[in-house]
Design an enzyme around this catalytic site. Structure first.
Site, PDB file in Angstrom:
ATOM      1  N   LYS A  72      23.791  34.295  23.955  1.00 22.34           N
ATOM      2  CA  LYS A  72      24.746  33.259  23.533  1.00 22.34           C
ATOM      3  C   LYS A  72      24.574  33.042  22.033  1.00 22.34           C
ATOM      4  O   LYS A  72      23.457  32.776  21.567  1.00 22.34           O
ATOM      5  CB  LYS A  72      24.495  31.955  24.283  1.00 22.34           C
ATOM      6  CG  LYS A  72      25.068  31.952  25.678  1.00 22.34           C
ATOM      7  CD  LYS A  72      25.008  30.560  26.278  1.00 22.34           C
ATOM      8  CE  LYS A  72      25.572  30.548  27.686  1.00 22.34           C
ATOM      9  NZ  LYS A  72      25.401  29.232  28.337  1.00 22.34           N
ATOM     10  N   GLU A 114      11.973  22.875  28.488  1.00 22.45           N
ATOM     11  CA  GLU A 114      12.729  24.029  29.000  1.00 22.45           C
ATOM     12  C   GLU A 114      11.830  24.905  29.874  1.00 22.45           C
ATOM     13  O   GLU A 114      12.298  25.530  30.821  1.00 22.45           O
ATOM     14  CB  GLU A 114      13.330  24.844  27.845  1.00 22.45           C
ATOM     15  CG  GLU A 114      14.326  24.078  26.978  1.00 22.45           C
ATOM     16  CD  GLU A 114      15.749  23.978  27.559  1.00 22.45           C
ATOM     17  OE1 GLU A 114      16.028  24.586  28.603  1.00 22.45           O
ATOM     18  OE2 GLU A 114      16.575  23.267  26.954  1.00 22.45           O
ATOM     19  N   GLU A 132      28.049  33.753  32.596  1.00 24.08           N
ATOM     20  CA  GLU A 132      28.051  32.408  33.177  1.00 24.08           C
ATOM     21  C   GLU A 132      29.251  32.130  34.066  1.00 24.08           C
ATOM     22  O   GLU A 132      30.009  31.179  33.858  1.00 24.08           O
ATOM     23  CB  GLU A 132      27.938  31.343  32.076  1.00 24.08           C
ATOM     24  CG  GLU A 132      27.502  29.993  32.636  1.00 24.08           C
ATOM     25  CD  GLU A 132      27.057  29.001  31.582  1.00 24.08           C
ATOM     26  OE1 GLU A 132      26.392  29.404  30.615  1.00 24.08           O
ATOM     27  OE2 GLU A 132      27.380  27.821  31.758  1.00 24.08           O
ATOM     28  N   HIS A 153      20.590  19.267  31.850  1.00 26.55           N
ATOM     29  CA  HIS A 153      21.379  19.198  30.623  1.00 26.55           C
ATOM     30  C   HIS A 153      22.589  18.274  30.744  1.00 26.55           C
ATOM     31  O   HIS A 153      23.097  17.798  29.729  1.00 26.55           O
ATOM     32  CB  HIS A 153      21.840  20.596  30.203  1.00 26.55           C
ATOM     33  CG  HIS A 153      20.739  21.443  29.613  1.00 26.55           C
ATOM     34  ND1 HIS A 153      19.573  21.722  30.293  1.00 26.55           N
ATOM     35  CD2 HIS A 153      20.619  22.066  28.414  1.00 26.55           C
ATOM     36  CE1 HIS A 153      18.792  22.485  29.533  1.00 26.55           C
ATOM     37  NE2 HIS A 153      19.407  22.704  28.393  1.00 26.55           N
ATOM     38  N   HIS A 188      22.723  15.739  27.944  1.00 21.40           N
ATOM     39  CA  HIS A 188      23.803  15.718  26.964  1.00 21.40           C
ATOM     40  C   HIS A 188      24.273  14.270  26.703  1.00 21.40           C
ATOM     41  O   HIS A 188      24.572  13.892  25.572  1.00 21.40           O
ATOM     42  CB  HIS A 188      24.951  16.574  27.514  1.00 21.40           C
ATOM     43  CG  HIS A 188      26.195  16.550  26.710  1.00 21.40           C
ATOM     44  ND1 HIS A 188      26.277  17.119  25.462  1.00 21.40           N
ATOM     45  CD2 HIS A 188      27.426  16.023  26.959  1.00 21.40           C
ATOM     46  CE1 HIS A 188      27.486  16.942  24.982  1.00 21.40           C
ATOM     47  NE2 HIS A 188      28.207  16.277  25.863  1.00 21.40           N
ATOM     48  N   HIS A 243      16.596  17.995  21.457  1.00 19.75           N
ATOM     49  CA  HIS A 243      17.283  18.528  22.637  1.00 19.75           C
ATOM     50  C   HIS A 243      16.367  18.530  23.871  1.00 19.75           C
ATOM     51  O   HIS A 243      16.733  18.041  24.939  1.00 19.75           O
ATOM     52  CB  HIS A 243      17.802  19.941  22.327  1.00 19.75           C
ATOM     53  CG  HIS A 243      18.432  20.616  23.498  1.00 19.75           C
ATOM     54  ND1 HIS A 243      19.639  20.208  24.032  1.00 19.75           N
ATOM     55  CD2 HIS A 243      18.009  21.664  24.270  1.00 19.75           C
ATOM     56  CE1 HIS A 243      19.931  20.974  25.070  1.00 19.75           C
ATOM     57  NE2 HIS A 243      18.965  21.870  25.230  1.00 19.75           N
TER      58      HIS A 243
HETATM   59  N1  GLY Z   1      20.850  28.046  27.236  1.00 25.93           N
HETATM   60  C1  GLY Z   1      21.560  28.341  28.415  1.00 25.93           C
HETATM   61  C2  GLY Z   1      21.968  29.748  28.552  1.00 25.93           C
HETATM   62  O1  GLY Z   1      21.490  30.605  27.830  1.00 25.93           O
HETATM   63  O2  GLY Z   1      22.806  30.043  29.371  1.00 25.93           O
END
Ligand code: GLY
Length: 368
Positions: free
Chosen positions: A149, A191, A245, A256, A260, A273
């Site tokens: 991403k 995380e 995704e 999240h 968020h 975060h």
């Molecule tokens: N940070 C979430 C993902 O890489 O999909």
């Protein structure tokens, strides 16, 4: 490398790659690029920021030059507020000056902001040149650097502009964490806990049995390597099964949805975060206990682990109308339905978009 490197394979159908994890690995990056198939003489634009480029830029450039590459270092300003199209233009200008070709590559040496932007600049320069990710924060080591991403923020929201652009190699040198502020290390640990809860019970148990989880200098190198390796392996497995995704990858957003809300309503910067994700995991844990029969015992185990990592689980005082407005505005809302990743057991989650407003409201009330 001063610790034996471990290699996690990201088994993508089209272009698989490796995540190489080992203390001192940055000084061997040139060799790793040769192993990954890059040709000596290739031009490389290394993008970093002064916080990272000052202590580590020379180590990286020296190794690249020694292996026969032709590197240039570009330092961009640090900070989330730099994550925009103007910085992409700076990176593209440097690519132009360095005469990067299709066979050249970019290296992102830094945290998530550097990684996301350099990845996006590489995805768009000459319609796409290779990117190698060298994450230097715990958060980016376990999350942003793996999975392709890339992107920048738009005035309308975070990461609204971007592209999927998988790296050719991810090189993690845990020694770079020695200069990371401890607060950021802890935020990254959120995380790691996320990976344990969504898909790795043995990692959860391993973390729960450790005496120290919040101070990197007190964590043994082999323990840290194992944490990084297991997190990378979970992410690799999920990304390989759902690169774009369309389903499973959404589970990486565990914690999240509420996180968020905390980030948005409390002001970006007030909570890092990972700190917001930690609160989000505790909050969705409560929701899961209330309406999905998640065991109170598991929810408490999760809370204790978050606390051990030096993170808070306390839901801030927020106006409930603002909470729902923010939940609805999340870019992951589909057809007005809010999506939650709900734990069913440690190591097992499900995606739900049928949770009623009254149920969300009632569980949030219990937190305040
Ligand atoms: N940070 C979430 C993902 O890489 O999909």
């Amino acid at each position: 490398m001063s610790t034996k490197p471990s290699r996690v394979y990201v088994p993508l159908e089209k272009e698989p790659y490796e995540v190489v994890i080992g203390g001192g690995g940055l000084s061997l990056i040139g060799d790793e690029l040769i192993k990954a198939g890059f040709k000596k003489g290739s031009k490389i634009l290394v993008v970093s920021n002064p916080d990272v480029g000052t202590p580590y830029g020379d180590i990286c450039l020296e190794s690249l030059t020694k292996s026969g590459f032709s590197p240039t270092l570009l330092l961009i300003k640090a900070g989330e507020d730099q994550k925009n199209n103007s910085t992409i233009e700076l990176i593209h200008n440097a690519a132009f000056t360095a005469k990067l070709e299709r066979s050249s590559l970019m290296i992102a040496l830094g945290g998530g902001v550097v990684g996301d932007m350099t990845g996006f600049a590489a995805a768009t320069w000459l319609r796409g040149i290779p990117i190698v990710q060298v994450p230097t924060t715990l958060l980016s080591m376990v999350d942003a650097a793996i999975g392709g991403k890339t992107g920048v923020n738009h005035p309308g929201g975070k990461n609204l502009i971007g592209a999927f652009h998988q790296p050719k190699l991810v090189l993690i040198d845990p020694n770079t964490l020695t200069t990371l502020p401890q607060r950021e290390f802890r935020a990254g640990m959120a995380e790691v806990i996320k990976y344990a809860v969504i898909g790795d019970l043995p990692l959860f148990e391993f973390l729960s049995n450790l005496t120290e989880l919040s101070n990197p200098s007190k964590i043994e190198p082999d323990v840290l390597n194992k944490i990084l390796e297991r997190s990378a392996a979970t992410k690799a497995k999920i990304v390989a099964r759902d690169e774009r995704e369309s389903g499973l990858r959404a589970t990486l957003n565990y914690g999240h949805t509420f996180g968020h809300v905390v980030e948005t309503l409390c002001g970006y910067g007030n909570y890092l975060h990972g700190e917001a994700v930690a609160i989000g995991m505790a909050a969705v844990g409560e929701l899961a206990v209330e309406i999905c029969n998640w065991s109170r015992e598991d929810s408490e185990r999760q809370r204790n682990l978050i606390l051990k990592a030096g993170l808070s689980t306390k839901w801030p005082k927020l106006n409930i109308e603002d909470v729902f407005k923010t939940l609805q505005a999340d870019k992951k809302v589909k057809g007005g339905k809010i999506r939650f990743i709900i734990p069913r057991a440690i190591g097992k989650v499900e995606i739900r978009n049928d949770i009623k407003r009254e149920e969300i409201e009632s569980s949030l009330k219990k937190l305040t």
